[in-house]
Design a protein around this motif. Structure first.
Motif, PDB file in Angstrom:
ATOM      1  N   TRP A  82     -31.989 127.074 107.935  1.00 13.06           N
ATOM      2  CA  TRP A  82     -31.168 126.779 106.865  1.00 13.06           C
ATOM      3  C   TRP A  82     -30.150 126.393 108.360  1.00 13.06           C
ATOM      4  CZ3 TRP A  82     -34.852 129.360 104.482  1.00 13.06           C
ATOM      5  CH2 TRP A  82     -35.024 128.235 102.794  1.00 13.06           C
ATOM      6  N   GLY A  83     -29.837 126.507 109.515  1.00 17.84           N
ATOM      7  CA  GLY A  83     -28.862 126.366 110.334  1.00 17.84           C
ATOM      8  C   GLY A  83     -29.062 127.233 110.511  1.00 17.84           C
ATOM      9  N   ASN A  95     -19.187 120.179 110.613  1.00 12.90           N
ATOM     10  CA  ASN A  95     -19.566 121.086 110.172  1.00 12.90           C
ATOM     11  C   ASN A  95     -20.530 121.509 111.061  1.00 12.90           C
ATOM     12  OD1 ASN A  95     -21.278 119.544 110.168  1.00 12.90           O
ATOM     13  ND2 ASN A  95     -22.456 119.430 108.426  1.00 12.90           N
ATOM     14  N   ALA A  96     -20.569 121.404 112.060  1.00 14.58           N
ATOM     15  CA  ALA A  96     -21.576 122.424 112.904  1.00 14.58           C
ATOM     16  C   ALA A  96     -20.441 123.131 114.083  1.00 14.58           C
ATOM     17  CB  ALA A  96     -22.610 121.483 114.531  1.00 14.58           C
ATOM     18  N   ILE A 124     -21.575 123.531  95.870  1.00 16.85           N
ATOM     19  CA  ILE A 124     -22.579 123.249  96.970  1.00 16.85           C
ATOM     20  C   ILE A 124     -21.986 124.524  98.022  1.00 16.85           C
ATOM     21  CG2 ILE A 124     -23.334 121.721  99.038  1.00 16.85           C
ATOM     22  CD1 ILE A 124     -23.188 119.482  96.784  1.00 16.85           C
ATOM     23  N   GLY A 125     -21.204 124.135  98.137  1.00 15.08           N
ATOM     24  CA  GLY A 125     -20.650 125.238  99.449  1.00 15.08           C
ATOM     25  C   GLY A 125     -20.703 124.840 100.676  1.00 15.08           C
ATOM     26  N   THR A 126     -19.630 123.426 100.572  1.00 18.72           N
ATOM     27  CA  THR A 126     -19.511 123.094 101.870  1.00 18.72           C
ATOM     28  C   THR A 126     -18.809 123.447 102.805  1.00 18.72           C
ATOM     29  OG1 THR A 126     -18.395 121.604 101.262  1.00 18.72           O
ATOM     30  CG2 THR A 126     -19.991 120.577 100.492  1.00 18.72           C
ATOM     31  N   HIS A 177     -16.256 122.003 104.073  1.00 18.14           N
ATOM     32  CA  HIS A 177     -15.097 120.911 103.761  1.00 18.14           C
ATOM     33  C   HIS A 177     -14.671 120.256 105.326  1.00 18.14           C
ATOM     34  CE1 HIS A 177     -13.154 124.517 100.492  1.00 18.14           C
ATOM     35  NE2 HIS A 177     -14.706 123.319 100.062  1.00 18.14           N
ATOM     36  N   GLY A 202     -19.794 115.181 103.204  1.00 19.49           N
ATOM     37  CA  GLY A 202     -20.512 113.609 102.433  1.00 19.49           C
ATOM     38  C   GLY A 202     -19.907 113.301 102.247  1.00 19.49           C
ATOM     39  N   GLN A 254     -27.121 122.155 112.105  1.00 23.60           N
ATOM     40  CA  GLN A 254     -27.499 122.995 110.827  1.00 23.60           C
ATOM     41  C   GLN A 254     -29.492 122.263 110.987  1.00 23.60           C
ATOM     42  OE1 GLN A 254     -25.741 119.092 110.743  1.00 23.60           O
ATOM     43  NE2 GLN A 254     -24.275 120.570 110.572  1.00 23.60           N
ATOM     44  N   LEU A 265     -31.849 122.138 105.357  1.00 23.37           N
ATOM     45  CA  LEU A 265     -30.220 121.737 104.760  1.00 23.37           C
ATOM     46  C   LEU A 265     -30.576 119.502 105.318  1.00 23.37           C
ATOM     47  CD1 LEU A 265     -27.857 124.119 106.717  1.00 23.37           C
ATOM     48  CD2 LEU A 265     -28.567 123.098 104.642  1.00 23.37           C
ATOM     49  N   VAL A 295     -27.723 121.129 100.045  1.00 21.88           N
ATOM     50  CA  VAL A 295     -27.901 120.090 101.682  1.00 21.88           C
ATOM     51  C   VAL A 295     -26.618 119.805 102.057  1.00 21.88           C
ATOM     52  CG1 VAL A 295     -30.111 119.442 101.279  1.00 21.88           C
ATOM     53  CG2 VAL A 295     -28.306 118.109 100.413  1.00 21.88           C
ATOM     54  N   THR A 296     -26.808 119.387 103.694  1.00 20.09           N
ATOM     55  CA  THR A 296     -25.643 118.753 104.133  1.00 20.09           C
ATOM     56  C   THR A 296     -26.053 117.113 103.829  1.00 20.09           C
ATOM     57  OG1 THR A 296     -24.555 118.609 105.955  1.00 20.09           O
ATOM     58  CG2 THR A 296     -26.631 118.626 106.641  1.00 20.09           C
ATOM     59  N   VAL A 330     -26.220 129.684 105.074  1.00 18.57           N
ATOM     60  CA  VAL A 330     -24.727 129.903 104.435  1.00 18.57           C
ATOM     61  C   VAL A 330     -24.638 128.736 103.445  1.00 18.57           C
ATOM     62  CG1 VAL A 330     -22.665 130.392 105.980  1.00 18.57           C
ATOM     63  CG2 VAL A 330     -24.299 128.724 106.512  1.00 18.57           C
ATOM     64  N   GLY A 331     -23.614 129.247 101.681  1.00 21.78           N
ATOM     65  CA  GLY A 331     -23.637 127.904 100.522  1.00 21.78           C
ATOM     66  C   GLY A 331     -24.382 127.954  99.555  1.00 21.78           C
ATOM     67  N   ARG A 378     -17.337 131.861 107.204  1.00 23.95           N
ATOM     68  CA  ARG A 378     -17.807 132.610 105.586  1.00 23.95           C
ATOM     69  C   ARG A 378     -19.072 133.777 106.050  1.00 23.95           C
ATOM     70  NH1 ARG A 378     -19.723 127.769 102.519  1.00 23.95           N
ATOM     71  NH2 ARG A 378     -19.937 127.205 104.703  1.00 23.95           N
TER      72      ARG A 378
HETATM   73  P1  IMP Z   1     -21.239 119.817 104.064  1.00 21.38           P
HETATM   74  O1  IMP Z   1     -22.400 119.757 105.556  1.00 21.38           O
HETATM   75  O2  IMP Z   1     -19.938 120.992 105.215  1.00 21.38           O
HETATM   76  O3  IMP Z   1     -21.299 118.675 103.384  1.00 21.38           O
HETATM   77  O4  IMP Z   1     -22.096 121.486 103.660  1.00 21.38           O
HETATM   78  C1  IMP Z   1     -23.152 120.824 102.600  1.00 21.38           C
HETATM   79  C2  IMP Z   1     -23.925 122.463 103.053  1.00 21.38           C
HETATM   80  O5  IMP Z   1     -24.491 122.402 104.159  1.00 21.38           O
HETATM   81  C3  IMP Z   1     -23.376 123.521 102.231  1.00 21.38           C
HETATM   82  O6  IMP Z   1     -24.761 124.620 102.640  1.00 21.38           O
HETATM   83  C4  IMP Z   1     -23.254 124.073 103.992  1.00 21.38           C
HETATM   84  O7  IMP Z   1     -22.796 125.723 104.745  1.00 21.38           O
HETATM   85  C5  IMP Z   1     -24.461 124.039 105.083  1.00 21.38           C
HETATM   86  N1  IMP Z   1     -24.408 123.492 106.011  1.00 21.38           N
HETATM   87  C6  IMP Z   1     -23.098 122.765 107.313  1.00 21.38           C
HETATM   88  N2  IMP Z   1     -23.267 122.457 108.123  1.00 21.38           N
HETATM   89  C7  IMP Z   1     -23.397 123.931 108.936  1.00 21.38           C
HETATM   90  C8  IMP Z   1     -24.082 124.727 110.307  1.00 21.38           C
HETATM   91  O8  IMP Z   1     -24.151 124.205 111.077  1.00 21.38           O
HETATM   92  N3  IMP Z   1     -24.687 125.703 109.867  1.00 21.38           N
HETATM   93  C9  IMP Z   1     -24.957 126.723 108.629  1.00 21.38           C
HETATM   94  N4  IMP Z   1     -25.219 125.222 107.200  1.00 21.38           N
HETATM   95  C10 IMP Z   1     -24.052 124.489 107.624  1.00 21.38           C
END
Ligand code: IMP
Length: 427
Positions: free
Chosen positions: A11-12, A38-39, A126-128, A130, A134, A224, A228, A238-239, A273-274, A303
């Protein structure tokens, strides 16, 4: 010259940053193909630590060309901040980093939407991160996205921003009941960064194809993890991007035949995470110990990560979806203190035993792990440089993970530093 893909098989946060860094020194070109800021790829070089969000990890090597591919969503302000930071630390960026003119741009209204959407989902959030990921991909697939190429064409860019902002503001006002945004809030932050960005923008598809034809070594840097992935992950937790090998092709424009080696990175345990299913998740007190030893806090958000035992089912799914040829197992050293280590080999669901990760997230949420318990090794492993330096039980543990995944081991990492690595194959 064939290309190598490095992809997360859980899950990343599997430790891809380190593995990519190990191989980037031998690569001519490193390309990101999905995701955005996000990475967070952490790389340790001597006493220095770098956390890269949008810039590919090859930037740490002066002779490597880095590409932000068409499949990435790029926040111009964050990218320029990252470039300025890297240059401030003495790294050469101009001439070594290129951004696809086809990549889509993340703007402040995407971040505002991401936050508002999460807030509105309440307990179902989802716990993105931010980072507006998306909403940027939603605009791309809704055919109203703004591409990097548009950024350099002011009248076109302004017209697209105006049209989109009017729509987003109606949404902010009527659906989310939050303040609207002004054009200045979108445009002003870009003024300072366009001059820096413009020389980096290029036809990345041409660049990568020319590199391929010239026999250059290309490394495709995934972000990720497979679970995800927007199609194959634990939807909707998911992302928004295509993380798997298919995404590496569509996110760069490279042809399928170029991909001959797919390295799946896995932690010797599991984190996420999330929100969303994590069948082997440990109860808080037990998880806390591993979280502290493994420094399991998000590189982008800070987090605390959820922590669980190694789970073979997501990794087998990742092996199948990516055609994994090699496994890179990271953070073995985090388990050094344990007497016994459970490894999940199957799930139990409604009296049935499942050998494959279920497609339905609702099922995954109800699965109980079936564990095989392996003896620990109670020895510090970070000094090992070859497999025979490891205690027998550590070797047995690694062999079990590779056997359960159905993928041969290529790399074992026993610490964050470059030399805290065992290579089992030539890369
Ligand atoms: P988003 O990518 O910010 O929209 O987040 C969607 C989901 O993907 C959330 O659960 C985030 O925690 C997870 N996520 C996004 N980027 C990463 C990463 O680089 N590592 C681990 N989880 C990630």
């Amino acid at each position: 010259m064939p290309a190598t893909l490095i992809v997360g098989a859980q899950w990343g946060d599997e430790g891809k940053g380190k593995v990519i860094d190990l191989l980037a020194g031998k690569a001519d070109v490193v390309a990101r193909f999905q995701g955005g800021s996000n990475a967070g790829h952490s790389v340790h070089v001597g006493a220095e630590q770098y956390v890269l969000h949008l810039v590919p990890s090859g930037i740490l090597y002066p002779g490597t060309i880095n590409v932000i591919g068409n499949g990435v969503v790029m926040d111009p302000v964050r990218l320029v901040d990252e470039i300025v930071h890297l240059e401030g630390r003495g790294l050469k960026v101009t001439g070594n980093l290129f951004v696809s003119d086809l990549a889509h741009v993340t703007l402040p209204y995407h971040k505002r939407l991401d936050e508002a959407n999460e807030l509105k989902r309440g307990a179902d959030k989802i716990g993105t991160t931010h980072q507006g990921i998306g909403p940027t991909y939603a605009d791309k697939y809704g055919r109203i996205g703004i591409k990097v190429g548009d950024l350099l064409d002011e009248p076109v860019f302004l017209a697209k921003v105006r049209r989109n902002l009017a729509e987003k503001n109606a949404f902010f006002r009527e659906h989310y009941h939050i303040p609207e945004m002004t054009e200045a809030e979108i445009i002003d932050p870009l003024r300072g960064c366009l001059a820096k960005l413009a020389p980096l923008v290029t036809d990345s598809v041409r660049l990568l194809h020319d590199a391929m034809k010239a026999g250059k070594k290309i490394l495709l840097e995934g972000a990720q993890g497979t679970l995800l992935d927007v199609d194959f992950g634990t939807y909707p937790f998911v992302t928004a991007s295509h993380i798997t090998a298919g995404g590496a092709l569509s996110g760069t424009g490279l042809p399928p035949a170029v991909l001959t080696r797919q390295i799946g990175v896995v932690k010797a345990y599991t984190t996420r995470v999330g929100a969303g299913p994590l069948p082997t998740e440990l109860p808080p007190e037990e998880g806390e110990r591993l979280r502290i030893i493994g420094r399991e806090y998000g590189a982008t958000t800070g987090r605390p990560r959820r922590v669980g035992w190694f789970d073979a089912l997501p990794v087998r799914r990742a092996a199948m979806l990516n055609g994994l040829t090699d496994l890179a197992i990271t953070k073995l050293d985090v388990l050094d203190h344990l007497d016994e280590i459970p490894v999940c080999t199957a799930y139990r669901w409604k009296g049935k035993e499942l050998a494959e990760f279920p497609n339905r997230t609702e099922v995954a949420q109800e699965c109980e792990p079936v564990y095989r318990r392996l003896p620990g090794w109670k020895t510090v492993t970070s000094g090992a440089r070859k497999m025979t330096d490891l205690p027998d039980n550590a070797r047995r543990y690694l062999d079990t993970l590779a056997e359960l995944a159905g993928v041969p081991m290529g790399i074992v990492s026993i610490g964050p530093k470059r030399d805290e690595t065992i290579f089992l194959k030539e890369f």
